[in-house]
Design a protein around this motif. Structure first.
Motif, PDB file in Angstrom:
ATOM      1  N   ALA A 145       0.844  -1.205   0.000  1.00 12.35           N
ATOM      2  CA  ALA A 145       0.000   0.000   0.000  1.00 12.35           C
ATOM      3  C   ALA A 145       0.878   1.254   0.000  1.00 12.35           C
ATOM      4  O   ALA A 145       0.603   2.226  -0.731  1.00 12.35           O
ATOM      5  N   ALA A 146       1.945   1.234   0.788  1.00 10.45           N
ATOM      6  CA  ALA A 146       2.841   2.403   0.848  1.00 10.45           C
ATOM      7  C   ALA A 146       3.524   2.621  -0.503  1.00 10.45           C
ATOM      8  O   ALA A 146       3.738   3.765  -0.932  1.00 10.45           O
ATOM      9  N   ALA A 147       3.858   1.520  -1.181  1.00 11.82           N
ATOM     10  CA  ALA A 147       4.522   1.643  -2.490  1.00 11.82           C
ATOM     11  C   ALA A 147       3.572   2.285  -3.498  1.00 11.82           C
ATOM     12  O   ALA A 147       3.981   3.159  -4.276  1.00 11.82           O
ATOM     13  N   SER A 148       2.296   1.862  -3.483  1.00  5.11           N
ATOM     14  CA  SER A 148       1.328   2.481  -4.407  1.00  5.11           C
ATOM     15  C   SER A 148       1.160   3.960  -4.067  1.00  5.11           C
ATOM     16  O   SER A 148       1.152   4.813  -4.964  1.00  5.11           O
ATOM     17  N   ALA A 149       1.064   4.254  -2.762  1.00  4.83           N
ATOM     18  CA  ALA A 149       0.879   5.655  -2.352  1.00  4.83           C
ATOM     19  C   ALA A 149       2.083   6.506  -2.752  1.00  4.83           C
ATOM     20  O   ALA A 149       1.936   7.698  -3.059  1.00  4.83           O
ATOM     21  N   ALA A 150       3.277   5.889  -2.785  1.00  2.50           N
ATOM     22  CA  ALA A 150       4.483   6.641  -3.156  1.00  2.50           C
ATOM     23  C   ALA A 150       4.583   6.838  -4.667  1.00  2.50           C
ATOM     24  O   ALA A 150       5.476   7.531  -5.145  1.00  2.50           O
ATOM     25  N   GLY A 151       3.708   6.182  -5.410  1.00  2.00           N
ATOM     26  CA  GLY A 151       3.686   6.396  -6.862  1.00  2.00           C
ATOM     27  C   GLY A 151       4.379   5.316  -7.672  1.00  2.00           C
ATOM     28  O   GLY A 151       4.568   5.479  -8.876  1.00  2.00           O
ATOM     29  N   PHE A 152       4.776   4.212  -7.036  1.00  3.02           N
ATOM     30  CA  PHE A 152       5.355   3.119  -7.827  1.00  3.02           C
ATOM     31  C   PHE A 152       4.242   2.486  -8.657  1.00  3.02           C
ATOM     32  O   PHE A 152       3.211   2.070  -8.118  1.00  3.02           O
ATOM     33  N   ALA A 153       4.423   2.408  -9.958  1.00  2.23           N
ATOM     34  CA  ALA A 153       3.423   1.774 -10.829  1.00  2.23           C
ATOM     35  C   ALA A 153       4.104   1.404 -12.147  1.00  2.23           C
ATOM     36  O   ALA A 153       4.795   2.254 -12.710  1.00  2.23           O
ATOM     37  N   PRO A 154       3.947   0.207 -12.655  1.00  2.00           N
ATOM     38  CA  PRO A 154       3.246  -0.883 -11.986  1.00  2.00           C
ATOM     39  C   PRO A 154       4.125  -1.524 -10.925  1.00  2.00           C
ATOM     40  O   PRO A 154       5.354  -1.411 -10.980  1.00  2.00           O
ATOM     41  N   ILE A 155       3.510  -2.197  -9.978  1.00  3.78           N
ATOM     42  CA  ILE A 155       4.253  -2.985  -8.999  1.00  3.78           C
ATOM     43  C   ILE A 155       4.149  -4.442  -9.433  1.00  3.78           C
ATOM     44  O   ILE A 155       3.057  -4.913  -9.763  1.00  3.78           O
ATOM     45  N   LYS A 156       5.311  -5.121  -9.471  1.00  7.53           N
ATOM     46  CA  LYS A 156       5.294  -6.536  -9.858  1.00  7.53           C
ATOM     47  C   LYS A 156       5.362  -7.403  -8.610  1.00  7.53           C
ATOM     48  O   LYS A 156       6.174  -7.147  -7.722  1.00  7.53           O
ATOM     49  N   LEU A 157       4.502  -8.401  -8.579  1.00 11.50           N
ATOM     50  CA  LEU A 157       4.485  -9.340  -7.446  1.00 11.50           C
ATOM     51  C   LEU A 157       5.090 -10.668  -7.876  1.00 11.50           C
ATOM     52  O   LEU A 157       4.622 -11.258  -8.849  1.00 11.50           O
ATOM     53  N   ASN A 158       6.124 -11.122  -7.193  1.00 11.17           N
ATOM     54  CA  ASN A 158       6.803 -12.379  -7.544  1.00 11.17           C
ATOM     55  C   ASN A 158       6.333 -13.508  -6.653  1.00 11.17           C
ATOM     56  O   ASN A 158       6.479 -13.431  -5.429  1.00 11.17           O
ATOM     57  N   MET A 159       5.809 -14.570  -7.249  1.00  6.65           N
ATOM     58  CA  MET A 159       5.378 -15.743  -6.479  1.00  6.65           C
ATOM     59  C   MET A 159       6.168 -16.951  -6.983  1.00  6.65           C
ATOM     60  O   MET A 159       6.062 -17.314  -8.165  1.00  6.65           O
ATOM     61  N   VAL A 160       6.972 -17.551  -6.111  1.00  7.85           N
ATOM     62  CA  VAL A 160       7.662 -18.794  -6.486  1.00  7.85           C
ATOM     63  C   VAL A 160       6.650 -19.926  -6.292  1.00  7.85           C
ATOM     64  O   VAL A 160       6.078 -20.069  -5.210  1.00  7.85           O
ATOM     65  N   VAL A 161       6.436 -20.700  -7.349  1.00 12.37           N
ATOM     66  CA  VAL A 161       5.421 -21.753  -7.286  1.00 12.37           C
ATOM     67  C   VAL A 161       6.089 -23.102  -7.004  1.00 12.37           C
ATOM     68  O   VAL A 161       7.059 -23.474  -7.677  1.00 12.37           O
ATOM     69  N   MET A 162       5.567 -23.769  -5.968  1.00 10.05           N
ATOM     70  CA  MET A 162       6.104 -25.091  -5.575  1.00 10.05           C
ATOM     71  C   MET A 162       4.929 -25.940  -5.108  1.00 10.05           C
ATOM     72  O   MET A 162       3.779 -25.461  -5.108  1.00 10.05           O
ATOM     73  N   GLU A 163       5.196 -27.172  -4.716  1.00  5.97           N
ATOM     74  CA  GLU A 163       4.072 -28.059  -4.364  1.00  5.97           C
ATOM     75  C   GLU A 163       3.169 -27.423  -3.318  1.00  5.97           C
ATOM     76  O   GLU A 163       1.953 -27.491  -3.399  1.00  5.97           O
ATOM     77  N   ASP A 164       3.761 -26.782  -2.312  1.00  2.00           N
ATOM     78  CA  ASP A 164       3.000 -26.257  -1.182  1.00  2.00           C
ATOM     79  C   ASP A 164       1.968 -25.193  -1.566  1.00  2.00           C
ATOM     80  O   ASP A 164       0.890 -25.127  -0.986  1.00  2.00           O
ATOM     81  N   ASN A 165       2.303 -24.327  -2.551  1.00  6.19           N
ATOM     82  CA  ASN A 165       1.398 -23.193  -2.832  1.00  6.19           C
ATOM     83  C   ASN A 165       0.808 -23.227  -4.245  1.00  6.19           C
ATOM     84  O   ASN A 165       0.134 -22.273  -4.638  1.00  6.19           O
TER      85      ASN A 165
END
Ligand code: SAM
Length: 322
Positions: A145-165
């Motif tokens: 939320a703070a990153a969006s408020a600071a004006g970062f756009a786009p924000i990339k979200l990294n998800m490592v995919v493994m059996e658990d998730n």
């Protein structure tokens, strides 16, 4: 122009500013890990600025600050400001787990960091506790939320995919669609014993399933990294696939990595490297360093061997800089 033996131009450097982290992601720094680098070996900001200034003179254009967790390095904003001012450097980006981002996002933006990648493997506190070793979901969401408020756009979200998730990918897509984040799904790389035990998941079937469920089409997304993107036709949502194992991207690799102790690694999955700390601390002139940078490019291997030799690499990702 920095070019390697295979005709690839190297214009991107990932700078690990620390190998420490406040999380214990089981595939990256397992609980109980003790092999951290001595502070006396950490490159100082003057050393980093001098070396990367020479890289920039030779054609380096983009720097990503990473780690470990880069926001744990004292005065990281001061370093970002110095690197952003180097002639030739066009882009400073940062990878973070976002636990400290709530209080730092605005300063990072003001210091010249233009793009943020935030790691988030799950939206379920129990999964996060299992995979990432600490209950940090609320801090990460506050950081985003703070990153969006600071004006970062786009924000990339990294998800490592493994059996658990793996079963949580659709929930993450829904979250990113709703929040306007660009999602990047990453295949688990066999770096260290614990990463090998987390259960590799091939992203190709997941890609085909998401394509059908969300009606996604091939999309080009600026960034210069290895992700291949799919997006909604209206451009509202993009998801990138980083598939070092199922579809590797070594032929277009444009990057090198400098560790906190001044080792330049030419490939994430191979041992080839050049020791710049020793050079910097033994009176090397700028000409000596330029010659060493050029020699190092000749050491860049054609490709990693994660699939052929998964047992080969003993280094964790936190040691090289992700
Ligand atoms: N702490 C920062 C962060 O969380 O983004 C920067 C460093 S972290 C090592 C960079 C990225 O590498 C993270 O997205 C992390 O999930 C990923 N990573 C670490 N070990 C990995 C592995 N064995 N396979 C795939 N990705 C890995």
């Amino acid at each position: 122009m920095l070019t390697d033996h295979f005709g690839r131009s190297i214009e991107y450097l990932r700078l690990s500013v620390t190998d420490r982290c406040d999380l214990r992601c089981a595939y990256c720094i397992p609980e109980g890990f003790k092999g951290f680098e001595e502070p006396a070996h950490w490159l100082g900001f003057d050393e980093i600025e001098r070396l990367l200034g020479l890289f920039a003179r030779l054609g380096l254009k983009r720097i990503r600050l990473t780690g470990g967790e880069p926001l744990l390095r004292r005065d990281i904003t001061g370093l970002a400001r110095r690197l952003a001012a180097l002639p030739g450097i066009e882009d400073i980006s940062l990878s973070t787990n976002a636990t400290q981002l709530g209080r730092m996002a605005a300063d990072l933006k003001a210091a010249g960091v233009s793009r943020l990648n935030v790691s988030l493997d799950s939206l379920d506190p129990a999964t996060i506790a299992r995979i990432n070793g600490r209950p940090v979901l609320a801090d990460v969401l506050a950081g985003l939320a703070a990153a969006s408020a600071a004006g970062f756009a786009p924000i990339k979200l990294n998800m490592v995919v493994m059996e658990d998730n793996a079963r949580e990918v659709d929930a993450m897509v829904d979250f990113c669609l709703e929040q306007g984040y660009v999602l990047r799904l990453i295949e688990l790389m066999p770096m260290g014993d614990t990463a090998r035990r987390m259960g590799y998941v091939d992203l190709q079937p997941i890609k085909r399933r998401l394509q059908r469920r969300f009606g996604l089409v091939d999309t080009l997304f600026p960034g210069g990294g290895p992700a291949r993107y799919l997006g909604t036709a209206d451009g509202r949502f993009s998801v990138g696939f980083i598939t070092p194992l199922s579809q590797h991207f070594c032929a277009t690799c444009n990057r090198v990595r400098l560790t906190v102790d001044g080792q330049l690694h030419l490939c994430l999955g191979q041992d080839a490297r050049m020791d710049f700390r020793s050079l910097l601390r033994s009176g090397a002139t700028d000409d000596d360093l330029v010659a060493a940078i050029q020699q190092a490019m000749a050491l860049k291997p054609e490709r990693h061997e994660f699939s052929e030799q998964p047992e080969k690499l003993l280094r964790f990702m936190s040691m090289t800089g992700g």
